[in-house]
Design a protein around this motif. Sequence first.
Motif, PDB file in Angstrom:
ATOM      1  N   PRO A   1       0.782  -1.242   0.000  1.00 47.96           N
ATOM      2  CA  PRO A   1       0.000   0.000   0.000  1.00 47.96           C
ATOM      3  C   PRO A   1       0.813   1.291   0.000  1.00 47.96           C
ATOM      4  O   PRO A   1       0.238   2.367  -0.173  1.00 47.96           O
TER       5      PRO A   1
ATOM      6  N   LEU B   1       0.204  -9.350   1.711  1.00 47.36           N
ATOM      7  CA  LEU B   1       0.304  -7.903   1.884  1.00 47.36           C
ATOM      8  C   LEU B   1       1.541  -7.618   2.724  1.00 47.36           C
ATOM      9  O   LEU B   1       1.625  -8.048   3.875  1.00 47.36           O
TER      10      LEU B   1
ATOM     11  N   ALA C   1      -6.351  -1.514   5.712  1.00 42.48           N
ATOM     12  CA  ALA C   1      -5.966  -2.588   4.790  1.00 42.48           C
ATOM     13  C   ALA C   1      -6.762  -3.873   5.016  1.00 42.48           C
ATOM     14  O   ALA C   1      -6.678  -4.805   4.214  1.00 42.48           O
TER      15      ALA C   1
ATOM     16  N   TRP D   1      -8.721  -5.375   2.161  1.00 41.32           N
ATOM     17  CA  TRP D   1      -7.966  -5.597   0.931  1.00 41.32           C
ATOM     18  C   TRP D   1      -7.412  -7.015   0.848  1.00 41.32           C
ATOM     19  O   TRP D   1      -6.848  -7.409  -0.167  1.00 41.32           O
TER      20      TRP D   1
END
Length: 249
Positions: free
Chosen positions: A71, A139, A185, A188
């Motif tokens: 991100p 992530l 997040a 996501w």
Amino acid sequence: MILQTSDSKQIDLISIEHRRVIEQARLDAAKSAAERNQLGQFATPNALAIAMLNYSKSLLSPTEEVRFLDPAIGTGSFYSALLQTFSGDQIEYAIGYEIDPDVAAITQKLWKSFSLEVECADFTKISTPKHEQFKANLLIFNPPYVRHHHLSATEKQLLRELAIARSGIQLSGLARLYCYFLLAANKWMTEGGLACWLIPSEFMDVNYGKQIKSYLLNSVRLLRVHRFEPEDLQFGDALVSSSVVWFRN
């Protein structure tokens, strides 16, 4: 698109990583220490990024195709580490967001031959993917370390509302920007997706960290917290002790 690797690609990767380090040093030198502190821009050393990716790889199935998300990608230290750690045919896609247009332009140019999708945007202002296949199962993130007094009252309110909408958790007004990123997040990630966060260790010791600890203990499956010794600073230009946190959504 699944990435393919070859000997020539590996040679290219070495060259690109060398160029990336040079570009990162140039970008750092272009801003004063005070400016970078206010923006929370502290790039992840590649050796640390590789160590984080190596451990993350051990938590994934060898046959699992990776959908990678960063991100706040910067110049792509984590993406470089991803390519050095995973085989190309295991990476289904990779995407990174970068709020600084100058940095985003450099990152797009650096990695254009390696299928990294770079979006110049504020990650906290982007709608989450609607379908599971467009969410990340890996992530990796070093969020901007911006202290609360560098956020306006309007920014704090919008971020607080975002954190509640994404995680159901209301943060203290003293929370740093990385806390909001952590909660933003949440949606996501795929169900069971793996997250690896490089964040300041302070969240374990301060009052505003209570909500983050609650999130890690009750909203996700916490796998590991690696806390560096206070004198073992991971950033040569930021006097903050660091932790790496792994969890599954």
